[in-house]
Design a protein around this motif. Structure first.
Motif, PDB file in Angstrom:
ATOM      1  N   LEU A 173       0.820  -1.210   0.000  1.00 27.86           N
ATOM      2  CA  LEU A 173       0.000   0.000   0.000  1.00 27.86           C
ATOM      3  C   LEU A 173       0.852   1.257   0.000  1.00 27.86           C
ATOM      4  O   LEU A 173       0.547   2.238  -0.691  1.00 27.86           O
ATOM      5  N   MET A 174       1.942   1.248   0.756  1.00 32.54           N
ATOM      6  CA  MET A 174       2.840   2.397   0.777  1.00 32.54           C
ATOM      7  C   MET A 174       3.519   2.591  -0.578  1.00 32.54           C
ATOM      8  O   MET A 174       3.712   3.726  -1.030  1.00 32.54           O
ATOM      9  N   ALA A 175       3.859   1.492  -1.235  1.00 28.55           N
ATOM     10  CA  ALA A 175       4.460   1.590  -2.564  1.00 28.55           C
ATOM     11  C   ALA A 175       3.467   2.195  -3.547  1.00 28.55           C
ATOM     12  O   ALA A 175       3.838   3.030  -4.385  1.00 28.55           O
ATOM     13  N   GLY A 176       2.221   1.801  -3.470  1.00 26.09           N
ATOM     14  CA  GLY A 176       1.208   2.370  -4.343  1.00 26.09           C
ATOM     15  C   GLY A 176       1.020   3.860  -4.111  1.00 26.09           C
ATOM     16  O   GLY A 176       0.910   4.645  -5.060  1.00 26.09           O
ATOM     17  N   LEU A 177       0.982   4.257  -2.862  1.00 25.16           N
ATOM     18  CA  LEU A 177       0.816   5.667  -2.533  1.00 25.16           C
ATOM     19  C   LEU A 177       1.994   6.496  -3.036  1.00 25.16           C
ATOM     20  O   LEU A 177       1.812   7.545  -3.662  1.00 25.16           O
ATOM     21  N   SER A 178       3.204   6.030  -2.784  1.00 21.23           N
ATOM     22  CA  SER A 178       4.375   6.793  -3.212  1.00 21.23           C
ATOM     23  C   SER A 178       4.509   6.814  -4.735  1.00 21.23           C
ATOM     24  O   SER A 178       4.965   7.798  -5.311  1.00 21.23           O
ATOM     25  N   SER A 179       4.075   5.740  -5.396  1.00 17.29           N
ATOM     26  CA  SER A 179       4.078   5.735  -6.857  1.00 17.29           C
ATOM     27  C   SER A 179       3.124   6.797  -7.401  1.00 17.29           C
ATOM     28  O   SER A 179       3.465   7.527  -8.342  1.00 17.29           O
ATOM     29  N   ASN A 180       1.947   6.881  -6.816  1.00 18.00           N
ATOM     30  CA  ASN A 180       0.992   7.913  -7.238  1.00 18.00           C
ATOM     31  C   ASN A 180       1.525   9.312  -6.975  1.00 18.00           C
ATOM     32  O   ASN A 180       1.317  10.225  -7.782  1.00 18.00           O
ATOM     33  N   MET A 181       2.226   9.493  -5.865  1.00 18.80           N
ATOM     34  CA  MET A 181       2.813  10.797  -5.581  1.00 18.80           C
ATOM     35  C   MET A 181       3.877  11.159  -6.612  1.00 18.80           C
ATOM     36  O   MET A 181       3.958  12.314  -7.059  1.00 18.80           O
ATOM     37  N   ALA A 182       4.698  10.185  -7.005  1.00 16.07           N
ATOM     38  CA  ALA A 182       5.729  10.448  -8.006  1.00 16.07           C
ATOM     39  C   ALA A 182       5.097  10.857  -9.331  1.00 16.07           C
ATOM     40  O   ALA A 182       5.533  11.824  -9.970  1.00 16.07           O
ATOM     41  N   TRP A 183       4.061  10.131  -9.749  1.00 15.28           N
ATOM     42  CA  TRP A 183       3.368  10.491 -10.990  1.00 15.28           C
ATOM     43  C   TRP A 183       2.758  11.876 -10.895  1.00 15.28           C
ATOM     44  O   TRP A 183       2.792  12.653 -11.845  1.00 15.28           O
ATOM     45  N   TYR A 184       2.189  12.199  -9.755  1.00 18.87           N
ATOM     46  CA  TYR A 184       1.567  13.512  -9.571  1.00 18.87           C
ATOM     47  C   TYR A 184       2.589  14.630  -9.743  1.00 18.87           C
ATOM     48  O   TYR A 184       2.345  15.603 -10.460  1.00 18.87           O
ATOM     49  N   TYR A 185       3.734  14.507  -9.092  1.00 16.33           N
ATOM     50  CA  TYR A 185       4.738  15.563  -9.180  1.00 16.33           C
ATOM     51  C   TYR A 185       5.342  15.661 -10.576  1.00 16.33           C
ATOM     52  O   TYR A 185       5.653  16.755 -11.050  1.00 16.33           O
ATOM     53  N   LEU A 186       5.484  14.525 -11.262  1.00 15.82           N
ATOM     54  CA  LEU A 186       5.981  14.571 -12.636  1.00 15.82           C
ATOM     55  C   LEU A 186       4.980  15.275 -13.554  1.00 15.82           C
ATOM     56  O   LEU A 186       5.357  16.116 -14.381  1.00 15.82           O
ATOM     57  N   ARG A 187       3.711  14.910 -13.431  1.00 11.38           N
ATOM     58  CA  ARG A 187       2.697  15.536 -14.282  1.00 11.38           C
ATOM     59  C   ARG A 187       2.518  17.009 -13.948  1.00 11.38           C
ATOM     60  O   ARG A 187       2.278  17.832 -14.839  1.00 11.38           O
ATOM     61  N   LYS A 188       2.657  17.355 -12.686  1.00 13.69           N
ATOM     62  CA  LYS A 188       2.550  18.759 -12.278  1.00 13.69           C
ATOM     63  C   LYS A 188       3.672  19.577 -12.898  1.00 13.69           C
ATOM     64  O   LYS A 188       3.453  20.690 -13.371  1.00 13.69           O
ATOM     65  N   GLN A 189       4.874  19.028 -12.919  1.00 10.88           N
ATOM     66  CA  GLN A 189       6.002  19.749 -13.505  1.00 10.88           C
ATOM     67  C   GLN A 189       5.831  19.882 -15.016  1.00 10.88           C
ATOM     68  O   GLN A 189       6.076  20.930 -15.585  1.00 10.88           O
ATOM     69  N   ARG A 190       5.399  18.829 -15.684  1.00 14.80           N
ATOM     70  CA  ARG A 190       5.197  18.878 -17.137  1.00 14.80           C
ATOM     71  C   ARG A 190       4.119  19.894 -17.503  1.00 14.80           C
ATOM     72  O   ARG A 190       4.245  20.608 -18.485  1.00 14.80           O
ATOM     73  N   ALA A 191       3.052  19.952 -16.736  1.00 10.82           N
ATOM     74  CA  ALA A 191       1.980  20.903 -17.026  1.00 10.82           C
ATOM     75  C   ALA A 191       2.463  22.332 -16.813  1.00 10.82           C
ATOM     76  O   ALA A 191       2.051  23.248 -17.534  1.00 10.82           O
ATOM     77  N   GLY A 192       3.332  22.526 -15.860  1.00  8.97           N
ATOM     78  CA  GLY A 192       3.853  23.870 -15.598  1.00  8.97           C
ATOM     79  C   GLY A 192       4.815  24.356 -16.660  1.00  8.97           C
ATOM     80  O   GLY A 192       4.844  25.532 -16.995  1.00  8.97           O
ATOM     81  N   THR A 193       5.595  23.441 -17.242  1.00 10.42           N
ATOM     82  CA  THR A 193       6.570  23.873 -18.230  1.00 10.42           C
ATOM     83  C   THR A 193       5.959  24.004 -19.619  1.00 10.42           C
ATOM     84  O   THR A 193       6.412  24.797 -20.426  1.00 10.42           O
ATOM     85  N   GLU A 194       4.912  23.234 -19.912  1.00  9.65           N
ATOM     86  CA  GLU A 194       4.302  23.313 -21.228  1.00  9.65           C
ATOM     87  C   GLU A 194       3.357  24.509 -21.364  1.00  9.65           C
ATOM     88  O   GLU A 194       3.228  25.079 -22.420  1.00  9.65           O
TER      89      GLU A 194
END
Length: 57
Positions: free
Chosen positions: A35-56
């Motif tokens: 469960l912790m791995a799933g949560l941290s994986s979702n957090m990593a995806w969130y921060y990656l997508r947040k950065q991509r949306a900010g730069t584009e």
């Protein structure tokens, strides 16, 4: 890659390793690590997508 995404990815990898070790030893505590791995994986995806949306945009 954002620093928070790297930290979340590192936690995900460590949690997966802990889950495997727990299940190999026969402990059901590995479910918590999964469960912790799933949560941290979702957090990593969130921060990656947040950065991509900010730069584009």
């Amino acid at each position: 890659m954002p620093r928070l995404a790297l930290y979340a990815l590192a936690v995900c990898v460590l949690a997966v390793g802990a889950a495997v070790a727990s299940f190999v030893q026969g402990s059901w505590l590995g479910i918590v690590w999964v469960l912790m791995a799933g949560l941290s994986s979702n957090m990593a995806w969130y921060y990656l997508r947040k950065q991509r949306a900010g730069t584009e945009g």
